[in-house]
Design an enzyme around this catalytic site. Structure first.
Site, short mmCIF file in Angstrom:
data_model
loop_
_atom_site.label_atom_id
_atom_site.label_comp_id
_atom_site.label_asym_id
_atom_site.label_seq_id
_atom_site.Cartn_x
_atom_site.Cartn_y
_atom_site.Cartn_z
N GLN A 145 -22.54 26.33 -0.91
CA GLN A 145 -21.86 26.98 -2.04
C GLN A 145 -20.47 26.34 -2.26
O GLN A 145 -20.32 25.17 -1.96
CB GLN A 145 -21.76 28.51 -1.84
CG GLN A 145 -23.11 29.23 -1.91
CD GLN A 145 -23.85 29.25 -0.58
OE1 GLN A 145 -23.26 29.53 0.44
NE2 GLN A 145 -25.12 28.98 -0.60
N LYS A 188 -22.62 18.17 -2.68
CA LYS A 188 -22.23 18.06 -1.27
C LYS A 188 -23.33 17.43 -0.42
O LYS A 188 -23.04 16.65 0.49
CB LYS A 188 -21.91 19.46 -0.68
CG LYS A 188 -20.71 20.12 -1.30
CD LYS A 188 -20.47 21.48 -0.69
CE LYS A 188 -21.54 22.50 -1.00
NZ LYS A 188 -21.71 22.86 -2.41
N ASP A 227 -22.87 23.46 -5.97
CA ASP A 227 -23.62 22.42 -6.69
C ASP A 227 -22.76 21.20 -7.05
O ASP A 227 -23.01 20.54 -8.05
CB ASP A 227 -24.26 22.98 -7.99
CG ASP A 227 -25.09 24.21 -7.71
OD1 ASP A 227 -25.83 24.19 -6.72
OD2 ASP A 227 -25.00 25.18 -8.47
N GLY A 287 -29.01 24.77 -1.80
CA GLY A 287 -30.04 23.78 -2.12
C GLY A 287 -29.37 22.42 -2.10
O GLY A 287 -28.69 22.06 -3.05
N HIS A 288 -29.50 21.72 -1.00
CA HIS A 288 -28.85 20.42 -0.87
C HIS A 288 -29.85 19.31 -1.13
O HIS A 288 -30.83 19.17 -0.41
CB HIS A 288 -28.20 20.30 0.52
CG HIS A 288 -27.00 21.19 0.66
ND1 HIS A 288 -26.42 21.49 1.86
CD2 HIS A 288 -26.27 21.85 -0.27
CE1 HIS A 288 -25.39 22.30 1.66
NE2 HIS A 288 -25.29 22.53 0.37
P1 IMP Z 1 -26.25 34.87 -3.30
O1 IMP Z 1 -25.57 33.88 -2.44
O2 IMP Z 1 -27.74 34.61 -3.44
O3 IMP Z 1 -25.95 36.29 -2.92
O4 IMP Z 1 -25.68 34.70 -4.81
C1 IMP Z 1 -24.33 35.02 -5.14
C2 IMP Z 1 -23.77 34.04 -6.15
O5 IMP Z 1 -23.66 32.76 -5.54
C3 IMP Z 1 -24.65 33.82 -7.37
O6 IMP Z 1 -23.82 33.57 -8.48
C4 IMP Z 1 -25.44 32.57 -7.04
O7 IMP Z 1 -25.88 31.89 -8.20
C5 IMP Z 1 -24.38 31.78 -6.30
N1 IMP Z 1 -24.93 30.81 -5.35
C6 IMP Z 1 -25.48 31.05 -4.14
N2 IMP Z 1 -25.85 29.91 -3.55
C7 IMP Z 1 -25.50 28.92 -4.37
C8 IMP Z 1 -25.57 27.49 -4.29
O8 IMP Z 1 -26.03 26.90 -3.31
N3 IMP Z 1 -25.07 26.80 -5.36
C9 IMP Z 1 -24.52 27.43 -6.42
N4 IMP Z 1 -24.42 28.74 -6.54
C10 IMP Z 1 -24.90 29.48 -5.52
#
Ligand code: IMP
Length: 431
Positions: free
Chosen positions: A222, A15, A12, A39-40
């Protein structure tokens, strides 16, 4: 020169917006890891787009976009994203390529994700996005996944059905609902038809692009601290979100990855569970959340907010080999004075060298802060570095000095036009 854009914090960092600006200078924009957990957000011409799976480069009509082999692709999410783009006048046909080696994320992965979170219980939850990312990568690693090349086979529906039946037995044993096999197979076969024309050998496609000296922009999702190997394990995502994931996730030789642009916010945020040394559970944290609109683009969850952490940023520099910083959302700090920067960690009475591997140690550290003066004037939309208040400039220099990385870009608002490029990461002499 190719450029990888990676998150220097817990995701977040903004990017999407930085990639959207740089996409103008690239021929290809490539996602190499993650899935629709990302989520971009891109704002352009007063319109807002949130993309989860398809590279943000798709919003520029002349650009080619690739979903690499390292991504896990949910065909239902893919087809709804394609439909959303088409309904808003963006047609990905003929310029979006999806790797035949990428793995499929199926509805039961989502079910398993939710179930595993429930089974972990309070205090041990990861706080995933519940998009099925972990279970899809687990299937890949355990060699029971289905890849996109399977869609091109005449027995695809039989393979999905077999896998659904296996997983159904497992879900029941875990106390979950059995899979509605007929419904899942029908849904997946339909969505796979939307995906089919985009599937190709992206390794050869990108290899040819490299040979022709076309410019590739790798779009990280991420962030470094959520990287499966280098992040705050187990509170991480299930892929290599750092620059280390580019070669494996795009099929590009490591020697061709090129320059690495790290994106960081002028402060820190995190969604989901896990340690966060500079977290602020006070009015300042609330101000950052409200002024920065810090709510997840994928799940809508409020983000945890805190001061900038130079220890974590230095670690990100090491892991990714960051050449340049893009610092975003500086304008969110406009009302704060003084501003704090974490310059070290103290753990049980001694100063730690480096970023600890053990999340339980990280959860116990006390940040050592340095205070710098705020600027207390609006900086939203300021169009050049020289026009920024001297305190803002000093704050940026301090971040660069503490991390040993020069400043490449700054962002002072959500629009494409609110971005200042000091050093173009694509140019040969940008460092
Ligand atoms: P997962 O990727 O859904 O398995 O989540 C694992 C961890 O990564 C959790 O803490 C999510 O909140 C975090 N996470 C996954 N995708 C994003 C993103 O695009 N932005 C911020 N945090 C993310």
């Amino acid at each position: 020169m190719n450029v990888a854009v990676v998150g220097g914090q817990w995701g977040d960092e903004g990017k999407g917006k930085i990639i959207d600006v740089l996409a103008e200078r690239a021929d290809y924009i490539v996602r190499y890891q993650g899935g629709n957990n990302a989520g971009h957000t891109v704002k352009t011409g007063g319109e807002k787009f949130v993309l989860h799976l398809i590279p943000t480069g798709i919003l520029r009509p002349e650009k080619k976009c690739v979903i690499g082999n390292g991504v896990v692709v949910d065909p239902l999410a893919f087809s709804s994203e394609v439909n959303m783009l088409r309904s808003r006048g963006v047609d990905p046909a003929g310029r979006l390529y999806v790797s035949d080696r990428a793995h499929l994320l199926l509805p039961f992965h989502r079910e398993l994700d939710g179930l595993r979170e429930r089974l972990r219980g309070e205090g041990r939850k990861i706080g995933t996005t519940r998009r099925g990312i972990g279970p899809a990568y687990a299937d890949k690693a355990s060699r029971s996944g289905l890849r996109l090349c399977a869609i091109l086979r005449s027995d695809f529906s039989r393979r999905v059905e077999e896998r659904c039946r296996e997983v159904s037995r497992m879900l029941q044993a875990l106390g979950g609902e059995s899979v509605n096999v007929e419904k899942t197979v029908a849904e997946i076969v339909d969505a796979a038809e939307v995906l089919r024309p985009f599937i190709c050998d992206t390794v050869t496609l990108l290899h040819d692009a490299v040979r022709r000296h076309e410019r590739i922009l790798f779009e990280g999702a991420q962030g470094t601290l959520l990287d499966l190997d280098f992040g705050t394990y187990p509170f991480v995502t299930s892929s290599n979100a750092s620059a280390c994931g580019v070669a494996a996730g795009a099929g590009i030789p490591p020697s061709q990855v090129g320059r690495v642009l790290g994106v960081i916010k002028g402060y820190t945020t995190r969604v989901g569970e896990g340690p966060f040394p500079t977290e602020l559970n006070d009015d300042t944290g609330t101000l950052l959340r409200e002024d920065g609109h810090e709510y997840g683009a994928t799940t809508g969850r409020p983000r945890r907010c805190g001061w900038f952490d130079a220890v974590a940023a230095r670690y990100a520099v090491m892991v990714n080999g960051i050449d340049l910083w893009a610092v975003t959302k500086l304008d969110v700090l406009d009302r704060l004075d003084p501003i704090r920067i974490c310059v070290g960690y103290e753990y049980r009475g001694r100063r730690l060298e480096g970023f600890p591997a053990d999340s339980e140690v990280l959860a116990e550290v006390t940040p050592i802060y340095e205070e710098v003066p705020g600027w207390r004037v609006p900086t939203r939309g300021v169009g050049s570095f020289d026009d920024l208040p001297s305190q803002t400039q000093d704050y940026l220099w301090r971040i660069c000095r503490l991390t040993g990385v020069p400043l490449g870009m700054i962002s002072l608002g959500p629009e494409r036009t609110d971005t200042v490029v000091l050093k173009d990461p694509f140019s040969e002499d940008a460092k």
